[in-house]
Scaffold this motif. Structure first.
Motif, short mmCIF file in Angstrom:
data_model
loop_
_atom_site.label_atom_id
_atom_site.label_comp_id
_atom_site.label_asym_id
_atom_site.label_seq_id
_atom_site.Cartn_x
_atom_site.Cartn_y
_atom_site.Cartn_z
N TYR A 62 4.88 5.49 -2.80
CA TYR A 62 4.91 4.38 -1.84
C TYR A 62 4.55 4.87 -0.44
O TYR A 62 4.70 6.04 -0.11
CB TYR A 62 6.30 3.75 -1.82
N GLY A 63 4.10 3.92 0.38
CA GLY A 63 3.90 4.20 1.80
C GLY A 63 2.74 5.12 2.12
O GLY A 63 2.78 5.85 3.11
N GLN A 64 1.72 5.09 1.29
CA GLN A 64 0.52 5.92 1.57
C GLN A 64 -0.35 5.14 2.57
O GLN A 64 -1.08 4.20 2.20
CB GLN A 64 -0.26 6.18 0.27
N ASP A 65 -0.30 5.57 3.82
CA ASP A 65 -0.99 4.82 4.89
C ASP A 65 -2.49 4.71 4.68
O ASP A 65 -3.11 3.72 5.04
CB ASP A 65 -0.70 5.46 6.25
N SER A 66 -3.07 5.74 4.08
CA SER A 66 -4.54 5.70 3.94
C SER A 66 -4.97 4.60 2.95
O SER A 66 -6.06 4.05 3.06
CB SER A 66 -5.07 7.07 3.51
N ILE A 67 -4.09 4.29 2.00
CA ILE A 67 -4.42 3.20 1.06
C ILE A 67 -4.36 1.87 1.80
O ILE A 67 -5.23 1.00 1.66
CB ILE A 67 -3.45 3.19 -0.15
N VAL A 68 -3.33 1.74 2.62
CA VAL A 68 -3.18 0.50 3.41
C VAL A 68 -4.39 0.34 4.34
O VAL A 68 -4.95 -0.75 4.46
CB VAL A 68 -1.87 0.54 4.23
N ALA A 70 -7.42 1.54 3.91
CA ALA A 70 -8.63 1.21 3.14
C ALA A 70 -8.64 -0.28 2.79
O ALA A 70 -9.68 -0.95 2.90
CB ALA A 70 -8.68 2.06 1.87
N ALA A 71 -7.49 -0.81 2.39
CA ALA A 71 -7.42 -2.23 2.04
C ALA A 71 -7.66 -3.09 3.28
O ALA A 71 -8.39 -4.10 3.23
CB ALA A 71 -6.05 -2.55 1.43
N THR A 72 -7.06 -2.70 4.40
CA THR A 72 -7.19 -3.47 5.62
C THR A 72 -8.66 -3.52 6.08
O THR A 72 -9.19 -4.59 6.41
CB THR A 72 -6.33 -2.84 6.75
N ARG A 73 -9.27 -2.35 6.05
CA ARG A 73 -10.69 -2.27 6.47
C ARG A 73 -11.54 -3.19 5.60
O ARG A 73 -12.34 -3.97 6.10
CB ARG A 73 -11.14 -0.82 6.28
N GLN A 74 -11.31 -3.13 4.30
CA GLN A 74 -12.13 -3.94 3.39
C GLN A 74 -11.85 -5.42 3.57
O GLN A 74 -12.77 -6.24 3.54
CB GLN A 74 -11.87 -3.51 1.94
N GLY A 290 -0.90 0.46 -8.21
CA GLY A 290 -0.02 -0.70 -8.05
C GLY A 290 -0.09 -1.36 -6.67
O GLY A 290 0.59 -2.37 -6.44
N TYR A 291 -0.89 -0.83 -5.76
CA TYR A 291 -0.92 -1.42 -4.40
C TYR A 291 -1.57 -2.80 -4.43
O TYR A 291 -1.19 -3.67 -3.63
CB TYR A 291 -1.67 -0.49 -3.43
N VAL A 292 -2.55 -2.99 -5.26
CA VAL A 292 -3.18 -4.31 -5.50
C VAL A 292 -3.54 -4.34 -6.98
O VAL A 292 -3.66 -3.29 -7.61
CB VAL A 292 -4.46 -4.51 -4.65
N PRO A 293 -3.71 -5.55 -7.54
CA PRO A 293 -4.00 -5.61 -8.97
C PRO A 293 -5.43 -5.20 -9.30
O PRO A 293 -6.36 -5.58 -8.59
CB PRO A 293 -3.80 -7.09 -9.33
N SER A 328 -9.52 -4.51 -4.05
CA SER A 328 -8.94 -3.65 -5.10
C SER A 328 -9.79 -2.41 -5.30
O SER A 328 -9.27 -1.30 -5.48
CB SER A 328 -8.84 -4.42 -6.42
N ALA A 329 -11.11 -2.59 -5.26
CA ALA A 329 -12.00 -1.44 -5.46
C ALA A 329 -11.87 -0.44 -4.31
O ALA A 329 -11.86 0.78 -4.54
CB ALA A 329 -13.44 -1.92 -5.60
N ALA A 330 -11.74 -0.95 -3.09
CA ALA A 330 -11.57 -0.05 -1.94
C ALA A 330 -10.28 0.74 -2.09
O ALA A 330 -10.22 1.95 -1.81
CB ALA A 330 -11.57 -0.85 -0.63
N VAL A 331 -9.24 0.07 -2.57
CA VAL A 331 -7.97 0.77 -2.83
C VAL A 331 -8.16 1.80 -3.94
O VAL A 331 -7.71 2.95 -3.82
CB VAL A 331 -6.86 -0.25 -3.20
N GLY A 332 -8.85 1.41 -4.99
CA GLY A 332 -9.11 2.33 -6.11
C GLY A 332 -9.82 3.60 -5.65
O GLY A 332 -9.48 4.70 -6.09
N LEU A 333 -10.79 3.44 -4.75
CA LEU A 333 -11.53 4.61 -4.26
C LEU A 333 -10.61 5.54 -3.47
O LEU A 333 -10.66 6.76 -3.62
CB LEU A 333 -12.69 4.16 -3.37
N GLU A 334 -9.76 4.95 -2.64
CA GLU A 334 -8.87 5.78 -1.82
C GLU A 334 -7.80 6.46 -2.69
O GLU A 334 -7.47 7.63 -2.49
CB GLU A 334 -8.23 4.93 -0.71
N VAL A 335 -7.30 5.71 -3.65
CA VAL A 335 -6.30 6.29 -4.56
C VAL A 335 -6.89 7.47 -5.33
O VAL A 335 -6.26 8.53 -5.47
CB VAL A 335 -5.77 5.18 -5.52
N LEU A 336 -8.12 7.30 -5.77
CA LEU A 336 -8.81 8.38 -6.49
C LEU A 336 -8.94 9.61 -5.59
O LEU A 336 -8.74 10.75 -6.03
CB LEU A 336 -10.19 7.87 -6.92
N ARG A 337 -9.28 9.36 -4.32
CA ARG A 337 -9.40 10.49 -3.38
C ARG A 337 -8.05 11.22 -3.25
O ARG A 337 -7.99 12.45 -3.28
CB ARG A 337 -9.87 9.96 -2.01
#
Ligand code: PLP
Length: 462
Positions: A62-68, A70-74, A290-293, A328-337
């Protein structure tokens, strides 16, 4: 005050997944309010180590700022783009390419869904289409494993082989079949790996004959580790043997990696642990942590080409409004990173500590079996180790043990069969893992002191 009114609103309006509706009304909701790392906090301020990563999904923690970010930017740039009409968005295209690059073998084509259930459901549609395209529509019988879980869609719930998902829903359909699970701890063939593999192969041969032979058989589904069935780990070589069996007979093989994907067992995909290249792989959960579906179907070249050639100039009529959603895809990319910048590695380290700690509980009077791989594990509780007698149903393990662990500051999955499931976030520190283990020990000791459990142990001994 706030939390009391929320409890009432929830009771009146929110239908919870896989719950006794009246049971839930009576117990009321526990509202979670915040989380960081592997720790969640509820509305009363109680802090708990989340030993189950939400629903085996928050692999990054939880609380991974870079995921948040990435989602915000997208969301600012392009919150939605359809994939219909040959339109698309950069993050979805990039994520498809990154997944194809990392997936085993020629799983080079990706259809994005909203989660695991619709990923499985999509495979059923694709498989039917595939056999129609080959001029063999009669290959329409599907086989899965008992105790398997393949989601809760109308069709997927019939591939799922857990009684709660069938009762009252009119599934499985007549074209959905199962063979017994490998369930090593309770396998009638005994604990020998080769005997269990041979038994499964024989069961598959028998089932194929029963349903009218290979010319009726469309596909076989398996999870690399059966999650919702109680974290059932197959013998080494089981998955590969079944995959090879299917390949030799032209049966499509679907590896459902919705739980096992994205570092849960160690590597990005559990199939790579046995060098397996399935025809389809389904993923979700850890895909976006789990950050977005989001979920996905990964499809091999030969299946994709058969479907594409079969359709020719016509549209393949399968699609969702939110397939390949750019956020969701932007989140997926950051999570993968994040996975590849330390999380997978940390998960392997934390998983070894978790497994060693759980194994050290094997001598506890209630622990019949310890199993798992990486950050996916289970304890199976019994009142008689020799006879493997489960906890008495009256002990209501799924409620009592869950509540008790919760009070001790630990979230686990407590199955009604007395199995305790673990799937902590990959970001767990040593202290998080030790807290999971200490609180488990405390929960086991309290359960051992329960009068009905003691009585069940005494009566077995008599
Ligand atoms: N397949 C497997 C192996 C799962 O464990 C799950 C969910 O736990 C699903 C499919 C369904 O996924 P979802 O709940 O995202 O629809």
């Amino acid at each position: 005050m706030l939390s009391n009114s929320l409890i009432e609103l929830d009771r009146a309006h929110l239908i919870h997944p896989v719950a006794s509706y009246h049971g839930h009304e009576a117990s009321g909701v526990r509202v979670l309010t915040s989380a960081k790392g592997a720790t969640v906090t509820d509305a009363t301020g109680h802090q708990l180590v989340d030993g189950f990563a939400g629903l085996w999904c928050v692999n990054a923690g939880y609380g991974q700022d870079s995921i948040v970010a990435a989602a915000t930017r997208q969301m600012r740039e392009l919150p939605y783009a359809t994939g219909y009409f040959s339109l698309g968005s950069e993050p979805a295209i990039r994520l498809a390419a990154e997944l194809a690059d990392r997936a085993p073998g020629d799983l080079n084509h990706v259809y994005f869904t909203l989660g695991g259930s619709d990923a499985v459901d999509s495979t059923v549609r694709f498989i039917r289409y595939y056999w129609h395209a080959l001029g063999k529509p009669e290959r329409d019988q599907f086989i899965s494993l008992q105790s398997g879980y393949h989601g809760s869609s109308t069709v997927g719930a019939g591939l799922t082989a857990l009684p709660a998902f069938h009762a009252g829903f009119g599934v499985p359909f007549t074209w959905q079949h199962t063979i017994p699970s490998h369930y090593v701890y309770r396998n009638p063939a005994g604990p020998d790996d080769r005997a269990i593999i041979a038994t499964s192969i024989a069961a598959l041969e028998t089932k194929i004959a029963e349903i009218g032979g290979l010319e009726r058989c469309a596909a076989f589904y398996a999870e690399p580790i059966q999650g919702s069935g109680g974290v059932l780990v197959p013998p080494t070589g089981w998955m590969k043997a079944i995959r090879d069996f299917c390949k030799a007979r032209g049966i499509l093989f679907v590896a459902d990696e919705v739980i096992t994907g994205f570092g849960r067992t160690g590597p990005l995909f559990a199939c790579t642990e046995e060098d397996i290249v399935p025809d389809f792989m389904t993923v979700a959960k850890g895909l976006t942590s789990g950050y977005v579906p989001m979920g996905a179907v990964l499809m091999s070249d030969h299946v994709y080409n058969t479907i594409a050639d079969g359709a020719g100039a016509s549209a393949v009529g399968h699609g969702y409004t939110y397939s390949a959603h750019p956020v969701s895809a932007a989140v997926g990319l950051e999570v993968l990173r994040l996975y590849e910048n330390g999380l997978l590695e940390n998960g392997v380290k934390a998983g070894a500590r978790l497994m060693a700690g759980l194994r050290s509980l094997k001598d506890h009077p209630l622990v019949g079996d310890v199993r798992g791989r990486g950050m996916l594990a289970a304890l199976e509780l019994v009142v008689d180790k020799e006879r493997k007698t489960p906890l008495p149903a009256a002990a209501d393990p799924s409620r009592r043990i869950f509540d008790r662990a919760w009070s001790n500051g630990l979230v686990i999955r407590a199955f009604p069969t007395g199995v305790l499931g673990y799937a902590p976030p990959l970001c767990c520190t040593d202290a998080d893992i030790d807290a999971i283990l200490d609180r488990t020990q405390m929960t086991l000791d309290q359960t051992l002191a329960d009068p009905d459990v003691r009585e069940a142990m005494r009566s077995r001994a008599r």
